[in-house]
Every structure is written in structure tokens, then in C-alpha cells.
Design a protein around this motif. Sequence first.
Motif, PDB file in Angstrom:
ATOM      1  N   ARG A  48       6.534   0.329  -8.012  1.00 64.29           N
ATOM      2  CA  ARG A  48       6.696   0.428  -9.460  1.00 64.29           C
ATOM      3  C   ARG A  48       7.446   1.720  -9.783  1.00 64.29           C
ATOM      4  O   ARG A  48       6.936   2.809  -9.540  1.00 64.29           O
ATOM      5  CB  ARG A  48       5.333   0.423 -10.149  1.00 64.29           C
ATOM      6  CG  ARG A  48       4.497  -0.824  -9.864  1.00 64.29           C
ATOM      7  CD  ARG A  48       3.062  -0.654 -10.300  1.00 64.29           C
ATOM      8  NE  ARG A  48       2.449   0.414  -9.509  1.00 64.29           N
ATOM      9  CZ  ARG A  48       1.271   0.965  -9.805  1.00 64.29           C
ATOM     10  NH1 ARG A  48       0.586   0.564 -10.851  1.00 64.29           N
ATOM     11  NH2 ARG A  48       0.777   1.923  -9.039  1.00 64.29           N
ATOM     12  N   PRO A  49       8.655   1.616 -10.324  1.00 65.02           N
ATOM     13  CA  PRO A  49       9.460   2.828 -10.573  1.00 65.02           C
ATOM     14  C   PRO A  49       8.778   3.848 -11.475  1.00 65.02           C
ATOM     15  O   PRO A  49       8.967   5.048 -11.300  1.00 65.02           O
ATOM     16  CB  PRO A  49      10.728   2.291 -11.245  1.00 65.02           C
ATOM     17  CG  PRO A  49      10.762   0.835 -10.949  1.00 65.02           C
ATOM     18  CD  PRO A  49       9.354   0.394 -10.711  1.00 65.02           C
ATOM     19  N   GLU A  50       7.946   3.405 -12.413  1.00 67.73           N
ATOM     20  CA  GLU A  50       7.287   4.316 -13.345  1.00 67.73           C
ATOM     21  C   GLU A  50       6.013   4.937 -12.780  1.00 67.73           C
ATOM     22  O   GLU A  50       5.411   5.814 -13.393  1.00 67.73           O
ATOM     23  CB  GLU A  50       6.965   3.580 -14.654  1.00 67.73           C
ATOM     24  CG  GLU A  50       5.813   2.593 -14.586  1.00 67.73           C
ATOM     25  CD  GLU A  50       6.096   1.278 -13.863  1.00 67.73           C
ATOM     26  OE1 GLU A  50       5.145   0.502 -13.673  1.00 67.73           O
ATOM     27  OE2 GLU A  50       7.250   1.006 -13.466  1.00 67.73           O
ATOM     28  N   SER A  51       5.600   4.512 -11.591  1.00 65.23           N
ATOM     29  CA  SER A  51       4.340   4.975 -11.003  1.00 65.23           C
ATOM     30  C   SER A  51       4.511   6.325 -10.310  1.00 65.23           C
ATOM     31  O   SER A  51       5.481   6.538  -9.578  1.00 65.23           O
ATOM     32  CB  SER A  51       3.847   3.954  -9.978  1.00 65.23           C
ATOM     33  OG  SER A  51       2.749   4.475  -9.249  1.00 65.23           O
ATOM     34  N   PRO A  52       3.537   7.232 -10.488  1.00 61.06           N
ATOM     35  CA  PRO A  52       3.599   8.506  -9.752  1.00 61.06           C
ATOM     36  C   PRO A  52       3.396   8.330  -8.252  1.00 61.06           C
ATOM     37  O   PRO A  52       3.675   9.245  -7.483  1.00 61.06           O
ATOM     38  CB  PRO A  52       2.459   9.332 -10.363  1.00 61.06           C
ATOM     39  CG  PRO A  52       1.565   8.357 -11.036  1.00 61.06           C
ATOM     40  CD  PRO A  52       2.397   7.166 -11.400  1.00 61.06           C
ATOM     41  N   THR A  53       2.939   7.139  -7.842  1.00 60.74           N
ATOM     42  CA  THR A  53       2.753   6.892  -6.412  1.00 60.74           C
ATOM     43  C   THR A  53       3.776   5.888  -5.875  1.00 60.74           C
ATOM     44  O   THR A  53       3.568   5.321  -4.793  1.00 60.74           O
ATOM     45  CB  THR A  53       1.310   6.420  -6.110  1.00 60.74           C
ATOM     46  OG1 THR A  53       1.016   5.263  -6.898  1.00 60.74           O
ATOM     47  CG2 THR A  53       0.315   7.510  -6.412  1.00 60.74           C
ATOM     48  N   CYS A  54       4.891   5.715  -6.584  1.00 58.45           N
ATOM     49  CA  CYS A  54       5.962   4.845  -6.089  1.00 58.45           C
ATOM     50  C   CYS A  54       6.405   5.354  -4.713  1.00 58.45           C
ATOM     51  O   CYS A  54       6.591   6.563  -4.517  1.00 58.45           O
ATOM     52  CB  CYS A  54       7.139   4.846  -7.061  1.00 58.45           C
ATOM     53  SG  CYS A  54       8.455   3.695  -6.605  1.00 58.45           S
ATOM     54  N   GLY A  55       6.523   4.447  -3.745  1.00 62.76           N
ATOM     55  CA  GLY A  55       6.921   4.833  -2.389  1.00 62.76           C
ATOM     56  C   GLY A  55       5.744   5.065  -1.456  1.00 62.76           C
ATOM     57  O   GLY A  55       5.930   5.435  -0.301  1.00 62.76           O
TER      58      GLY A  55
END
Length: 173
Positions: A98-105
Motif C-alpha cells: 500500500r503506497p500510503e502505508s508507513p510499512t509499505c515494503g
Amino acid sequence: MYAVGRFFQAQLRATMQFKPGVIQGLHWHPLNTYHDSRGWLCELFRDDELAAIFNPVMAYISMTQPGVARGPHEHIDQTDVFCFLGPSNFKIYLWDRRPESPTCGIKQTEIVGIDRPMRLIVPPGIVHAYKNVGSEPGLVFNCPNRLYKGPGRKEPVDEVRHEEDASSAYVLD
């Protein structure tokens, strides 16, 4: 436009790099079994424990053979409410894209099932898979917040599958 968007998403997925960690937005809830002389009972969900956005609209149960995986796939709009009870254990694989997530990746893995009964809420945009890592067939209950193929089974399935994509970044061990 839709096909171009799907192509771009596929390219993005193929190039993403994931590192281990804890994904924000997942909801883990240990399930308790209550035993008596008749056997046991387990509450899978209660309306007063789920946010309205997660309220189930259907339910199904699946059986997975030992060593077999389901997924990875993701949903655009659907949230899954999985319950892992046994009689086997499952390794859960989760990738936050999720691009908006602080845990993206971030990639997260957990073992749940007979040894650790668990309800897991997986929101849209988190690629997920599970593999039966036990020695006997295992049951998984899911009560998603969207109908499979929509009302009357007349809509496209809300699922992006990665199982057969050789260039997929979503690899199970």
C-alpha cells in the motif's frame, strides 16, 4: 485505461523489494477455545469486536493439505477475516504494497493454527498467502466483507493473483 493500470501495477509489484518487519493495519486476535465434556467451542468473530468496515457479508471454510499453499494474492476492495484453528498449523505470508502505508515494503510471516489459534484481518492492498506447515489437513475459515463475484455472482472477482507469475516479488519458502 483499466488494462494500462493493471499493467503498471504488475510492473510495480515485480520490482518491489521487501524487508522483514511488522505490517501496520493488520488485526491479530488470538482465538480462545472453551472446553467441556462435550468438546469445545470457539467464537470466530463478534459484531461488537469488529469495526463496521470489516463486517462480514459471507463466510466459507477451506481445507488445505499438508505442504500446500494458497496464494499469494491481493484484493483491491475486499478485507479478509481469516480464522486459523487447526487441526494443523499454517505459515502466513504478508507483503505490504500500500503506497500510503508507513510499512509499505515490509514482509511479515507468522505461524498460526492449532498451536496458536488466531483471527487475522487482512485489509486491501496487502498481498497474502498461507501454507499448511503441519502434518495433517488444516481448516481455514474466512468471512470477508465483500461477496465473491458480487451480488448474484455477476461481477468480476476482486482478486489479483500472483501464484503463477514467475517474476512475482511474492515468494513463499
